[in-house]
Design a protein around this motif. Structure first.
Motif, mmCIF file in Angstrom:
data_model
loop_
_atom_site.group_PDB
_atom_site.id
_atom_site.type_symbol
_atom_site.label_atom_id
_atom_site.label_comp_id
_atom_site.label_asym_id
_atom_site.label_seq_id
_atom_site.Cartn_x
_atom_site.Cartn_y
_atom_site.Cartn_z
ATOM 1 N N TYR A 1 0.829 -1.201 0.000
ATOM 2 C CA TYR A 1 0.000 0.000 0.000
ATOM 3 C C TYR A 1 0.862 1.250 0.000
ATOM 4 O O TYR A 1 1.870 1.307 0.702
ATOM 5 N N MET A 2 0.443 2.237 -0.794
ATOM 6 C CA MET A 2 1.127 3.525 -0.799
ATOM 7 C C MET A 2 0.209 4.558 -0.161
ATOM 8 O O MET A 2 -0.908 4.788 -0.638
ATOM 9 N N ASP A 3 0.673 5.174 0.935
ATOM 10 C CA ASP A 3 -0.168 6.170 1.618
ATOM 11 C C ASP A 3 -0.107 7.514 0.899
ATOM 12 O O ASP A 3 0.569 7.660 -0.122
ATOM 13 N N ARG A 4 -0.844 8.488 1.426
ATOM 14 C CA ARG A 4 -0.944 9.810 0.793
ATOM 15 C C ARG A 4 0.401 10.488 0.604
ATOM 16 O O ARG A 4 0.611 11.241 -0.333
ATOM 17 N N SER A 5 1.330 10.236 1.517
ATOM 18 C CA SER A 5 2.646 10.883 1.418
ATOM 19 C C SER A 5 3.606 10.127 0.501
ATOM 20 O O SER A 5 4.732 10.560 0.298
ATOM 21 N N GLY A 6 3.166 8.984 -0.046
ATOM 22 C CA GLY A 6 4.005 8.206 -0.948
ATOM 23 C C GLY A 6 4.774 7.089 -0.271
ATOM 24 O O GLY A 6 5.520 6.369 -0.914
ATOM 25 N N LYS A 7 4.605 6.936 1.043
ATOM 26 C CA LYS A 7 5.288 5.869 1.777
ATOM 27 C C LYS A 7 4.636 4.521 1.436
ATOM 28 O O LYS A 7 3.416 4.382 1.477
ATOM 29 N N ILE A 8 5.466 3.531 1.119
ATOM 30 C CA ILE A 8 4.963 2.204 0.759
ATOM 31 C C ILE A 8 5.144 1.266 1.942
ATOM 32 O O ILE A 8 6.220 1.189 2.536
ATOM 33 N N THR A 9 4.048 0.573 2.299
ATOM 34 C CA THR A 9 4.085 -0.375 3.409
ATOM 35 C C THR A 9 3.488 -1.709 2.971
ATOM 36 O O THR A 9 2.748 -1.783 1.989
ATOM 37 N N GLN A 10 3.812 -2.728 3.712
ATOM 38 C CA GLN A 10 3.262 -4.066 3.506
ATOM 39 C C GLN A 10 2.463 -4.409 4.750
ATOM 40 O O GLN A 10 2.967 -4.285 5.867
ATOM 41 N N ARG A 11 1.225 -4.829 4.571
ATOM 42 C CA ARG A 11 0.343 -5.101 5.706
ATOM 43 C C ARG A 11 -0.455 -6.365 5.488
ATOM 44 O O ARG A 11 -0.813 -6.690 4.363
ATOM 45 N N SER A 12 -0.778 -7.047 6.581
ATOM 46 C CA SER A 12 -1.752 -8.139 6.560
ATOM 47 C C SER A 12 -3.053 -7.552 7.072
ATOM 48 O O SER A 12 -3.071 -6.918 8.128
ATOM 49 N N ILE A 13 -4.127 -7.743 6.301
ATOM 50 C CA ILE A 13 -5.415 -7.173 6.686
ATOM 51 C C ILE A 13 -6.524 -8.203 6.534
ATOM 52 O O ILE A 13 -6.412 -9.136 5.742
ATOM 53 N N HIS A 14 -7.587 -8.025 7.300
ATOM 54 C CA HIS A 14 -8.804 -8.819 7.161
ATOM 55 C C HIS A 14 -9.846 -7.895 6.561
ATOM 56 O O HIS A 14 -10.234 -6.903 7.179
ATOM 57 N N LEU B 1 -11.610 0.469 0.972
ATOM 58 C CA LEU B 1 -11.617 -0.888 1.500
ATOM 59 C C LEU B 1 -11.547 -0.763 3.018
ATOM 60 O O LEU B 1 -10.619 -0.155 3.547
ATOM 61 N N ARG B 2 -12.527 -1.283 3.712
ATOM 62 C CA ARG B 2 -12.537 -1.264 5.184
ATOM 63 C C ARG B 2 -12.047 -2.620 5.673
ATOM 64 O O ARG B 2 -12.529 -3.655 5.226
ATOM 65 N N ALA B 3 -11.080 -2.563 6.586
ATOM 66 C CA ALA B 3 -10.431 -3.794 7.033
ATOM 67 C C ALA B 3 -9.871 -3.615 8.435
ATOM 68 O O ALA B 3 -9.806 -2.506 8.952
ATOM 69 N N THR B 4 -9.442 -4.717 9.008
ATOM 70 C CA THR B 4 -8.691 -4.688 10.253
ATOM 71 C C THR B 4 -7.238 -4.971 9.909
ATOM 72 O O THR B 4 -6.937 -5.980 9.257
ATOM 73 N N CYS B 5 -6.347 -4.083 10.314
ATOM 74 C CA CYS B 5 -4.912 -4.293 10.135
ATOM 75 C C CYS B 5 -4.474 -5.283 11.209
ATOM 76 O O CYS B 5 -4.672 -5.037 12.406
ATOM 77 N N LEU B 6 -3.907 -6.399 10.818
ATOM 78 C CA LEU B 6 -3.562 -7.437 11.790
ATOM 79 C C LEU B 6 -2.311 -7.095 12.596
ATOM 80 O O LEU B 6 -2.129 -7.620 13.692
ATOM 81 N N GLN B 7 -1.462 -6.215 12.092
ATOM 82 C CA GLN B 7 -0.282 -5.819 12.864
ATOM 83 C C GLN B 7 -0.675 -4.941 14.049
ATOM 84 O O GLN B 7 -0.138 -5.076 15.131
ATOM 85 N N THR B 8 -1.611 -4.022 13.832
ATOM 86 C CA THR B 8 -2.004 -3.096 14.890
ATOM 87 C C THR B 8 -3.315 -3.497 15.558
ATOM 88 O O THR B 8 -3.692 -2.905 16.562
#
Length: 88
Positions: free
Chosen positions: A16-29, A38-45
């Protein structure tokens, strides 16, 4: 969005690329998809999140095992290159 929609009510990993351009990898439900969000639960947080569909760069389903409950984060991060991700 078609690739994301097929994972409704499942756990996936996204790039995922956020508004500032930062790219992250996440596990989501994934819970819902509506109006480009897309509404989800981030499993890391373990927190609810909303992701803009157009900002999702890649998706990959996560196979659930009896040792990995849906509400627990994955213990190992997957590589950004060379995995079986699907471009959105």
């Amino acid at each position: 969005m078609i690739l994301v929609k097929k994972y409704m009510n499942q756990v996936v990993e996204i790039i995922y690329m956020d508004r500032s351009g930062k790219i992250t990898q996440r596990s989501i439900h994934i819970h819902a998809i509506r109006n480009g969000l897309l509404r989800a639960t981030c499993l890391q947080t373990e927190a609810p999140r909303a992701f803009r569909i157009e900002q999702i760069l890649a998706t990959r389903p996560v196979k659930q095992t009896s040792r990995q409950p849906v509400n627990q984060p994955m213990k190992q991060s997957l590589p950004l290159k060379g995995g079986k991700y699907h471009a959105s």
